[in-house]
Design a protein around this motif. Structure first.
Motif, PDB file in Angstrom:
ATOM      1  N   VAL A   1       0.867  -1.178   0.000  1.00 59.21           N
ATOM      2  CA  VAL A   1       0.000   0.000   0.000  1.00 59.21           C
ATOM      3  C   VAL A   1       0.905   1.228   0.000  1.00 59.21           C
ATOM      4  O   VAL A   1       1.826   1.326   0.822  1.00 59.21           O
ATOM      5  CB  VAL A   1      -0.917   0.025   1.235  1.00 59.21           C
ATOM      6  N   SER A   2       0.661   2.148  -0.912  1.00 61.41           N
ATOM      7  CA  SER A   2       1.449   3.379  -0.969  1.00 61.41           C
ATOM      8  C   SER A   2       0.657   4.524  -0.361  1.00 61.41           C
ATOM      9  O   SER A   2      -0.527   4.695  -0.646  1.00 61.41           O
ATOM     10  CB  SER A   2       1.813   3.722  -2.417  1.00 61.41           C
ATOM     11  N   ARG A   3       1.344   5.317   0.448  1.00 58.97           N
ATOM     12  CA  ARG A   3       0.694   6.480   1.047  1.00 58.97           C
ATOM     13  C   ARG A   3       0.971   7.747   0.252  1.00 58.97           C
ATOM     14  O   ARG A   3       0.606   8.841   0.690  1.00 58.97           O
ATOM     15  CB  ARG A   3       1.160   6.632   2.497  1.00 58.97           C
TER      16      ARG A   3
ATOM     17  N   ALA B   1       5.185   7.931  -9.573  1.00 59.50           N
ATOM     18  CA  ALA B   1       5.249   7.899 -11.030  1.00 59.50           C
ATOM     19  C   ALA B   1       5.806   6.579 -11.549  1.00 59.50           C
ATOM     20  O   ALA B   1       5.648   6.253 -12.724  1.00 59.50           O
ATOM     21  CB  ALA B   1       6.131   9.043 -11.535  1.00 59.50           C
ATOM     22  N   PHE B   2       6.470   5.799 -10.690  1.00 62.53           N
ATOM     23  CA  PHE B   2       7.185   4.618 -11.153  1.00 62.53           C
ATOM     24  C   PHE B   2       6.571   3.302 -10.692  1.00 62.53           C
ATOM     25  O   PHE B   2       6.714   2.288 -11.369  1.00 62.53           O
ATOM     26  CB  PHE B   2       8.651   4.673 -10.691  1.00 62.53           C
ATOM     27  N   ALA B   3       5.907   3.284  -9.562  1.00 55.43           N
ATOM     28  CA  ALA B   3       5.488   2.014  -8.964  1.00 55.43           C
ATOM     29  C   ALA B   3       3.999   1.734  -9.083  1.00 55.43           C
ATOM     30  O   ALA B   3       3.499   0.826  -8.443  1.00 55.43           O
ATOM     31  CB  ALA B   3       5.899   1.982  -7.491  1.00 55.43           C
ATOM     32  N   LYS B   4       3.275   2.491  -9.916  1.00 55.37           N
ATOM     33  CA  LYS B   4       1.823   2.318  -9.984  1.00 55.37           C
ATOM     34  C   LYS B   4       1.385   0.881 -10.225  1.00 55.37           C
ATOM     35  O   LYS B   4       0.414   0.428  -9.619  1.00 55.37           O
ATOM     36  CB  LYS B   4       1.239   3.247 -11.058  1.00 55.37           C
ATOM     37  N   PRO B   5       2.056   0.097 -11.096  1.00 55.53           N
ATOM     38  CA  PRO B   5       1.605  -1.284 -11.310  1.00 55.53           C
ATOM     39  C   PRO B   5       1.856  -2.210 -10.121  1.00 55.53           C
ATOM     40  O   PRO B   5       1.420  -3.357 -10.142  1.00 55.53           O
ATOM     41  CB  PRO B   5       2.447  -1.750 -12.517  1.00 55.53           C
ATOM     42  N   PHE B   6       2.554  -1.703  -9.078  1.00 55.88           N
ATOM     43  CA  PHE B   6       2.967  -2.572  -7.986  1.00 55.88           C
ATOM     44  C   PHE B   6       2.453  -2.131  -6.617  1.00 55.88           C
ATOM     45  O   PHE B   6       2.847  -2.708  -5.602  1.00 55.88           O
ATOM     46  CB  PHE B   6       4.498  -2.651  -7.945  1.00 55.88           C
ATOM     47  N   VAL B   7       1.616  -1.124  -6.574  1.00 59.92           N
ATOM     48  CA  VAL B   7       1.088  -0.642  -5.298  1.00 59.92           C
ATOM     49  C   VAL B   7      -0.388  -0.267  -5.448  1.00 59.92           C
ATOM     50  O   VAL B   7      -0.893  -0.071  -6.555  1.00 59.92           O
ATOM     51  CB  VAL B   7       1.853   0.600  -4.778  1.00 59.92           C
ATOM     52  N   TRP B   8      -1.043  -0.149  -4.304  1.00 59.58           N
ATOM     53  CA  TRP B   8      -2.365   0.467  -4.219  1.00 59.58           C
ATOM     54  C   TRP B   8      -2.164   1.789  -3.495  1.00 59.58           C
ATOM     55  O   TRP B   8      -1.785   1.818  -2.339  1.00 59.58           O
ATOM     56  CB  TRP B   8      -3.314  -0.445  -3.451  1.00 59.58           C
ATOM     57  N   TRP B   9      -2.374   2.878  -4.206  1.00 65.67           N
ATOM     58  CA  TRP B   9      -2.239   4.191  -3.605  1.00 65.67           C
ATOM     59  C   TRP B   9      -3.514   4.511  -2.838  1.00 65.67           C
ATOM     60  O   TRP B   9      -4.591   4.643  -3.412  1.00 65.67           O
ATOM     61  CB  TRP B   9      -1.975   5.246  -4.684  1.00 65.67           C
ATOM     62  N   VAL B  10      -3.394   4.661  -1.523  1.00 66.60           N
ATOM     63  CA  VAL B  10      -4.511   5.015  -0.650  1.00 66.60           C
ATOM     64  C   VAL B  10      -4.306   6.460  -0.233  1.00 66.60           C
ATOM     65  O   VAL B  10      -3.337   6.797   0.459  1.00 66.60           O
ATOM     66  CB  VAL B  10      -4.580   4.084   0.576  1.00 66.60           C
ATOM     67  N   ARG B  11      -5.208   7.301  -0.621  1.00 65.15           N
ATOM     68  CA  ARG B  11      -5.047   8.741  -0.403  1.00 65.15           C
ATOM     69  C   ARG B  11      -5.310   9.151   1.044  1.00 65.15           C
ATOM     70  O   ARG B  11      -4.711  10.104   1.540  1.00 65.15           O
ATOM     71  CB  ARG B  11      -5.991   9.518  -1.340  1.00 65.15           C
ATOM     72  N   ASP B  12      -6.216   8.460   1.717  1.00 68.49           N
ATOM     73  CA  ASP B  12      -6.570   8.838   3.088  1.00 68.49           C
ATOM     74  C   ASP B  12      -5.478   8.409   4.068  1.00 68.49           C
ATOM     75  O   ASP B  12      -4.797   7.398   3.855  1.00 68.49           O
ATOM     76  CB  ASP B  12      -7.889   8.178   3.496  1.00 68.49           C
ATOM     77  N   PRO B  13      -5.305   9.157   5.156  1.00 73.13           N
ATOM     78  CA  PRO B  13      -4.338   8.749   6.183  1.00 73.13           C
ATOM     79  C   PRO B  13      -4.699   7.375   6.749  1.00 73.13           C
ATOM     80  O   PRO B  13      -5.880   7.023   6.858  1.00 73.13           O
ATOM     81  CB  PRO B  13      -4.471   9.842   7.253  1.00 73.13           C
TER      82      PRO B  13
END
Length: 260
Positions: A116-118, A122-134
């Motif tokens: 999970v990315s906080r 630009a580089f790891a989008k295929p390998f993470v889930w970007w969660v915008r909330d804290p």
């Protein structure tokens, strides 16, 4: 006919999962094609994986066994397979094993890691889930403790409980912070279809405050419809390691991407 044990890593972004399918590109299918090209064999070639990863899911340590009639020594076969494979599949190790070894049936434990990315990357989008909330990581850890043990995971899978058991022994659910990443590592005897992604989806909602820790137990006992809507994206999930009798897990940090 010799049997080989393979350690395979792959970027699953372009693939419809591990398992061979009609009219779809799969990791197993590309591996079979490479074996046939290298050995010249078109018949009696079999590849079995330890786990059937879904479309878009990756692997750091998929284990497979390969049956193929060849006189190539293992080191030569390994080198030639990697030359024949696309760049997003790599056989990291290949060795001869007794014919009784079976990659799936002999496995005693499996470990997945989810990233999970906080922050946006630009580089790891295929390998993470970007969660915008804290994320409240401590709340996630308390929720994760409710998923450890020998539990019925029927509500966390699309597998039919009438056709196979949905009881799974989950040995650990660890949550580690690594700069902008939150790594969720799940270890267990085996895993059901979409089970790990739904575990992650629930824990992330605990972290954002959308769910309470007690909701984890409630969802385990539910009918699955609510959990299905919470399924985490495939992109962040990696099959990390598969364990066999006499082996131990490598517990060193193994986050596939560093996005500090």
């Amino acid at each position: 006919m010799p049997r080989f044990r393979l350690l395979v890593e792959y970027n699953g972004t372009r693939y419809s999962g591990w398992q061979v399918q009609r009219n779809a590109r799969t990791v197993q299918g590309d591996l079979l094609e490479a074996v046939q090209k290298v050995t010249g064999r078109r018949d009696r070639v079999e590849v079995y994986g330890a786990g059937r990863t879904d479309a878009g899911v990756h692997a750091l340590g998929q284990v497979a066994h390969l049956d193929v009639a060849t006189t190539l020594p293992p080191a030569t076969l390994l080198a030639r397979l990697n030359e024949a494979l696309p760049s997003d599949i790599c056989v990291r190790d290949l060795r001869t094993v007794p014919h009784r070894f079976h990659a799936r049936h002999d496995a005693v434990a499996r470990r997945y890691v989810y990233q999970v990315s906080r922050r946006r990357t630009a580089f790891a989008k295929p390998f993470v889930w970007w969660v915008r909330d804290p994320l409240d990581v401590e709340a996630m850890r308390r929720g994760a403790a409710r998923l450890v043990g020998r539990l019925d995971y029927e509500a966390f899978t699309d597998d039919d409980a009438d056709e196979k058991s949905t009881i799974v022994q989950v040995d650990a659910v660890e949550i580690v912070e690594d700069d902008a990443l939150v790594l969720i590592r799940v270890t267990g005897s085996h895993f059901l279809w979409r089970m790990v992604r739904r575990m992650v989806g629930v824990l992330v909602r605990v972290g954002t405050g959308e769910l309470r820790e007690a909701d984890v137990t409630r969802l385990l006992r539910g009918d699955g419809a609510e959990v299905a809507r919470l399924t985490a994206p495939a992109a962040g999930l990696f099959l990390e390691q598969v364990l066999y009798p006499g082996e131990t897990f490598d517990d060193r940090p193994r986050g596939p991407m560093r996005i500090g």
